[in-house]
Scaffold this motif. Structure first.
Motif, mmCIF file in Angstrom:
data_model
loop_
_atom_site.group_PDB
_atom_site.id
_atom_site.type_symbol
_atom_site.label_atom_id
_atom_site.label_comp_id
_atom_site.label_asym_id
_atom_site.label_seq_id
_atom_site.Cartn_x
_atom_site.Cartn_y
_atom_site.Cartn_z
ATOM 1 N N CYS A 48 31.766 25.705 44.280
ATOM 2 C CA CYS A 48 32.713 26.329 43.360
ATOM 3 C C CYS A 48 33.563 27.339 44.127
ATOM 4 O O CYS A 48 33.026 28.293 44.707
ATOM 5 C CB CYS A 48 31.969 27.010 42.227
ATOM 6 N N TYR A 49 34.871 27.161 44.103
ATOM 7 C CA TYR A 49 35.791 27.970 44.909
ATOM 8 C C TYR A 49 36.823 28.617 44.008
ATOM 9 O O TYR A 49 37.518 27.941 43.238
ATOM 10 C CB TYR A 49 36.479 27.077 45.944
ATOM 11 N N ALA A 50 36.905 29.946 44.080
ATOM 12 C CA ALA A 50 37.871 30.680 43.266
ATOM 13 C C ALA A 50 38.296 31.933 44.022
ATOM 14 O O ALA A 50 37.715 32.277 45.062
ATOM 15 C CB ALA A 50 37.276 31.037 41.904
ATOM 16 N N SER A 51 39.307 32.615 43.482
ATOM 17 C CA SER A 51 39.889 33.760 44.186
ATOM 18 C C SER A 51 40.078 34.938 43.243
ATOM 19 O O SER A 51 40.284 34.764 42.030
ATOM 20 C CB SER A 51 41.245 33.373 44.803
ATOM 21 N N ASP A 52 40.028 36.119 43.821
ATOM 22 C CA ASP A 52 40.287 37.352 43.090
ATOM 23 C C ASP A 52 41.751 37.381 42.669
ATOM 24 O O ASP A 52 42.658 37.203 43.497
ATOM 25 C CB ASP A 52 39.954 38.550 43.981
ATOM 26 N N THR A 53 42.017 37.599 41.389
ATOM 27 C CA THR A 53 43.400 37.565 40.874
ATOM 28 C C THR A 53 44.236 38.708 41.428
ATOM 29 O O THR A 53 45.468 38.623 41.429
ATOM 30 C CB THR A 53 43.393 37.657 39.337
ATOM 31 N N GLU A 54 43.586 39.766 41.911
ATOM 32 C CA GLU A 54 44.316 40.921 42.430
ATOM 33 C C GLU A 54 44.465 40.887 43.945
ATOM 34 O O GLU A 54 45.568 41.055 44.479
ATOM 35 C CB GLU A 54 43.596 42.212 42.022
ATOM 36 N N ARG A 110 26.806 37.439 41.042
ATOM 37 C CA ARG A 110 27.501 36.503 41.917
ATOM 38 C C ARG A 110 28.986 36.874 42.013
ATOM 39 O O ARG A 110 29.593 37.340 41.050
ATOM 40 C CB ARG A 110 27.359 35.071 41.397
ATOM 41 N N HIS A 111 29.580 36.624 43.176
ATOM 42 C CA HIS A 111 30.955 37.053 43.412
ATOM 43 C C HIS A 111 31.952 36.361 42.489
ATOM 44 O O HIS A 111 32.909 36.985 42.026
ATOM 45 C CB HIS A 111 31.329 36.793 44.875
ATOM 46 N N LEU A 112 31.741 35.077 42.219
ATOM 47 C CA LEU A 112 32.675 34.381 41.337
ATOM 48 C C LEU A 112 32.647 34.958 39.931
ATOM 49 O O LEU A 112 33.656 34.915 39.222
ATOM 50 C CB LEU A 112 32.380 32.880 41.311
ATOM 51 N N GLU A 113 31.501 35.521 39.536
ATOM 52 C CA GLU A 113 31.456 36.166 38.230
ATOM 53 C C GLU A 113 32.350 37.407 38.220
ATOM 54 O O GLU A 113 33.015 37.702 37.224
ATOM 55 C CB GLU A 113 30.029 36.556 37.861
ATOM 56 N N THR A 114 32.381 38.138 39.333
ATOM 57 C CA THR A 114 33.269 39.301 39.433
ATOM 58 C C THR A 114 34.721 38.871 39.269
ATOM 59 O O THR A 114 35.497 39.509 38.542
ATOM 60 C CB THR A 114 33.084 39.998 40.794
ATOM 61 N N TYR A 115 35.092 37.775 39.916
ATOM 62 C CA TYR A 115 36.461 37.264 39.787
ATOM 63 C C TYR A 115 36.736 36.835 38.342
ATOM 64 O O TYR A 115 37.816 37.096 37.794
ATOM 65 C CB TYR A 115 36.677 36.069 40.718
ATOM 66 N N ARG A 116 35.747 36.150 37.739
ATOM 67 C CA ARG A 116 35.935 35.652 36.369
ATOM 68 C C ARG A 116 36.112 36.808 35.385
ATOM 69 O O ARG A 116 37.007 36.773 34.527
ATOM 70 C CB ARG A 116 34.728 34.799 35.957
ATOM 71 N N ALA A 134 27.251 28.441 51.804
ATOM 72 C CA ALA A 134 27.643 28.893 50.463
ATOM 73 C C ALA A 134 26.539 29.669 49.760
ATOM 74 O O ALA A 134 26.794 30.320 48.745
ATOM 75 C CB ALA A 134 28.054 27.688 49.606
ATOM 76 N N CYS A 135 25.318 29.614 50.283
ATOM 77 C CA CYS A 135 24.180 30.244 49.618
ATOM 78 C C CYS A 135 23.904 31.662 50.106
ATOM 79 O O CYS A 135 22.922 32.278 49.673
ATOM 80 C CB CYS A 135 22.939 29.375 49.782
ATOM 81 N N PHE A 136 24.729 32.208 51.002
ATOM 82 C CA PHE A 136 24.578 33.607 51.400
ATOM 83 C C PHE A 136 24.910 34.514 50.220
ATOM 84 O O PHE A 136 25.726 34.175 49.362
ATOM 85 C CB PHE A 136 25.503 33.940 52.568
ATOM 86 N N PRO A 176 29.391 40.606 51.685
ATOM 87 C CA PRO A 176 29.862 41.412 50.557
ATOM 88 C C PRO A 176 31.029 40.749 49.827
ATOM 89 O O PRO A 176 31.581 39.741 50.288
ATOM 90 C CB PRO A 176 30.298 42.722 51.221
ATOM 91 N N LEU A 177 31.402 41.321 48.706
ATOM 92 C CA LEU A 177 32.527 40.810 47.934
ATOM 93 C C LEU A 177 33.770 40.736 48.819
ATOM 94 O O LEU A 177 34.115 41.693 49.507
ATOM 95 C CB LEU A 177 32.790 41.735 46.742
ATOM 96 N N GLY A 178 34.411 39.572 48.800
ATOM 97 C CA GLY A 178 35.588 39.376 49.640
ATOM 98 C C GLY A 178 35.300 38.605 50.912
ATOM 99 O O GLY A 178 36.224 38.184 51.617
#
Length: 496
Positions: A158-164, A191-197, A223-225, A231-233
Motif C-alpha cells: 500500500c503506497y500513499a503520500s502525505d497531502t502536505e 502506522r504511517h499511512l494512517e497518519t496520512y489518511r 515494507a515491514c519496518f 520514522p514518519l517520512g
C-alpha cells in the motif's frame, strides 16, 4: 542451498525462476483449486509453519496455475515462508538477514519513476467505470478459512503520500474485497499511512492510494519496518533499493495522483474516502475477519475506512501473491526487520555486545525475540538486561525477550530451552514490566483475561535472562567434542 543457475531477482517472476533452480523450494501444480478456503487449506499442510494450527510444517512455496474462476491468472503462496528461502532470495545467509537489513537502512537508495509505457504492471488496464468491472473477478484473492469476512489481499504494498509534505511510504495492510469497486482497510494504530489518511480526512479530502501485488521480495521485507527505525517520512522502498543496490522503479498511476511499483503483477488504484466507514464482515456476518499472526482469527471490525477503486492494472497472465496470516511467511516479513531494528539500537549503545537477534516463530515475528549477548568483562554483567530494554524501545510490539550467551544457537529452540532450564532461576532472572502498550491482536491482553489489564492492547512484558553470571562462566562450559570431518563417514548427510 546454492542455486544451480544464478538468477538476478528484480521482481516476482525472477524470484520464481530462481526458486526453480533449487531443489525442494517450489511446487507448481495445475490441479484445479478453489480460492475460497481450499487453496490455503492445502498450503497449511505443505509449508505454512509459523503459528498455524498443527499439523503444519515449513516447506516449499506453491504456485497454483488453475484457480477456479480465474483461468488467466495464477496464485503463489509461501514465497517467504522459510528463512532459508528468504536468504536465497536476498542472496544472504539466513542467520545474517537482520544484519543485511540493518546495513540497508543506513544506506537507502530512493526510488525512481519511469514512463507509463515502460511499466509491466500496466500491460492490461481495467477502469472501474467500464461496464462489467468487478475487482472480485479480476483478482483471485483467496479466503484463508471458511469463516473469513471475504476475499483478502494480504500481500498488497500500500503506497500513499502525505497531502502536505508529499513524503511517501509503503506498508502492508489487510484489505477485504467488499464489492465490485470497494475494499475495507484495517489499520493497526500508529502506522504511517494512517497518519496520512487522518490528515487528508481532517481536510475533507480523499487520499489516493495504490496497492501493488506480486513484487520483488526485497520490497515485501522492507515494507515491514516500523518506527523508530524508520520514522514518519522515511520511504521503506529505499531500503529495498539498498538491498538490491538498485533503485525501485515506480510508475505514475492512470486514475489517481499517486505512483505504484512498476513491475508488480497487479496494481489497484483507488482513494481512501473521508468519513466513510464499512463493517468488515458485512457480506458474511461471521463476526470474523481472517487468521492473524498470533494464530487466532481476528474479529471483524465494525467500522473500517473504505477504498473506492478507480482502476486495476496488471501484467499479462498475472500472478497473484498471497499469504496465510499466521504462517512462517509473516514471521519472516515482520521478524527480520524487527531483528534489524534491535541490532541497530543496541549496537549504538554498546557496540559489539549483541551478537545476533532472532524474532521467534512462536511470536509471529513480533511478540518474542531471542538476544544472543556476549559478556567479555565483569562490567558487562547487567548490560544484557539493558540490551533487552533497548530492544523493547526498538520494537514496541515485543512482549517477551529471552537472552542467551554466545555458545547458544538462538535459532535452535531446543538450545534456547536448554539455556532456560540450566542457566535460569525464575526468582532472580525474570523481569516484569506491567502496563506497557503492546499489540492489539494478542487475545490475552484484555481486561477479561486479567483484572490488572485496564485496556485492550496493554501487556505485562517480560525478560528471561538465561545468561550465565559473568563470575560463574567457567562453571557453565559445555562439553567439548573432538573436531572431525563427518563427511568421511556419512557423505550423504554432509555434502560439501
Amino acid at each position: 542451498m546454492p542455486a544451480t543457475t544464478k538468477v538476478k531477482v528484480t521482481d516476482l517472476r525472477s524470484a520464481l525462476e530462481l526458486l526453480k533452480t533449487v531443489p525442494e523450494q517450489l511446487i507448481e501444480t495445475s490441479e484445479p483449486v478453489d480460492p475460497h478456503a481450499e487453496l490455503s487449506g492445502v498450503y497449511r499442510h505443505v509449508g505454512a509453519g509459523g503459528t498455524v494450527k498443527r499439523p503444519t510444517q515449513i516447506g516449499p512455496a506453491m504456485l497454483f496455475n488453475h484457480v477456479i474462476g480465474h483461468e488467466d491468472a495464477s496464485v503463489i503462496i509461501g514465497l517467504l515462508a522459510s528463512r532459508e528461502r528468504v536468504g536465497l532470495l536476498l542472496d544472504t545467509p539466513a542467520d545474517r538477514l537482520g544484519f543485511l537489513l540493518n546495513e540497508a537502512v543506513k544506506a537507502p537508495i530512493q526510488p525512481v519513476t519511469i514512463p507509463n509505457e515502460k511499466a509491466k504492471a500496466q500491460e492490461v488496464v481495467h477502469y472501474a467505470d467500464e461496464p462489467g468491472f468487478d475487482i472480485r473477478k479480476l483478482i483471485p484473492a483467496p479466503t484463508n478459512t471458511e469463516e473469513d469476512a471475504g476475499p483478502y489481499i494480504t500481500m498488497g504494498m500500500c503506497y500513499a503520500s502525505d497531502t502536505e509534505t508529499a513524503e511517501s511510504d509503503v506498508t502492508i495492510h489487510r484489505l477485504c474485497l467488499q464489492s465490485k469497486d470497494e475494499m475495507s482497510m484495517y489499520f493497526v494504530p500508529g502506522r504511517h499511512l494512517e497518519t496520512y489518511r487522518l490528515k487528508a480526512e481532517q481536510e475533507g479530502k480523499p487520499l489516493p492510494i495504490s496497492i501493488s501485488i506480486g513484487v520483488d521480495p526485497a520490497i515485501e521485507i522492507a515494507a515491514c519496518f516500523e518506527p523508530p527505525t524508520t520514522p514518519l517520512g522515511f520511504n521503506e522502498l529505499s531500503i529495498a533499493g539498498a538491498i538490491r543496490k538498485e533503485a525501485v522503479e515506480l510508475v505514475p498511476c492512470l486514475t489517481i495522483d499517486e505512483k505504484a511499483i512498476a513491475n508488480a503483477e497487479y496494481v489497484i488504484e483507488g482513494e481512501l474516502i473521508p468519513n466513510v466507514r464499512v463493517r468488515e464482515d458485512q457480506n458474511t456476518n461471521t463476526g470474523k475477519a481472517m487468521p492473524e499472526f498470533p494464530g487466532y482469527t481476528g474479529p471483524a471490525i465494525a467500522e473500517l475506512p473504505l477504498i473506492k477503486v478507480k482502476a486495476v492494472t496488471h501484467r499479462k497472465n498475472p500472478i497473484m501473491q498471497t499469504v496465510i496470516g499466521p504462517s512462517e511467511e509473516h514471521v519472516n516479513m515482520a521478524g527480520i526487520p524487527t531483528e534489524a531494528s534491535i541490532l541497530q539500537m543496541v549496537d549504538r549503545a554498546m557496540p559489539g555486545k549483541l551478537l545476533n537477534v532472532y524474532a521467534h516463530s512462536s511470536g509471529g515475528g513480533k511478540y518474542m525475540a531471542v538476544l544472543q549477548f556476549k559478556k567479555s568483562l565483569p562490567a558487562d554483567e547487567g548490560r544484557q538486561r539493558q540490551a533487552a530494554l533497548l530492544a523493547f524501545s526498538a520494537f514496541s510490539e515485543l512482549k517477551h525477550i529471552i537472552i542467551v550467551d554466545e555458545d547458544v544457537d538462538l535459532f535452535d529452540s531446543n538450545d534456547v530451552m536448554w539455556a532456560l532450564n540450566t542457566r535460569f532461576q525464575g526468582d532472580v532472572d525474570t523481569m516484569m514490566l506491567p502496563g506497557v502498550r503492546c499489540h492489539p491482536l494478542d487475545p490475552s491482553q484484555s481486561p477479561e483475561y486479567s483484572h490488572t489489564i485496564h485496556q485492550k492492547g496493554v501487556s505485562c512484558k517480560m525478560i528471561f535472562d538465561c545468561t550465565v553470571p559473568f563470575h560463574l562462566k567457567e562453571h557453565f562450559k559445555r562439553a567439548e567434542f573432538k573436531e572431525v570431518d563427518p563427511s568421511r563417514f556419512a557423505p550423504d548427510l554432509f555434502k560439501s
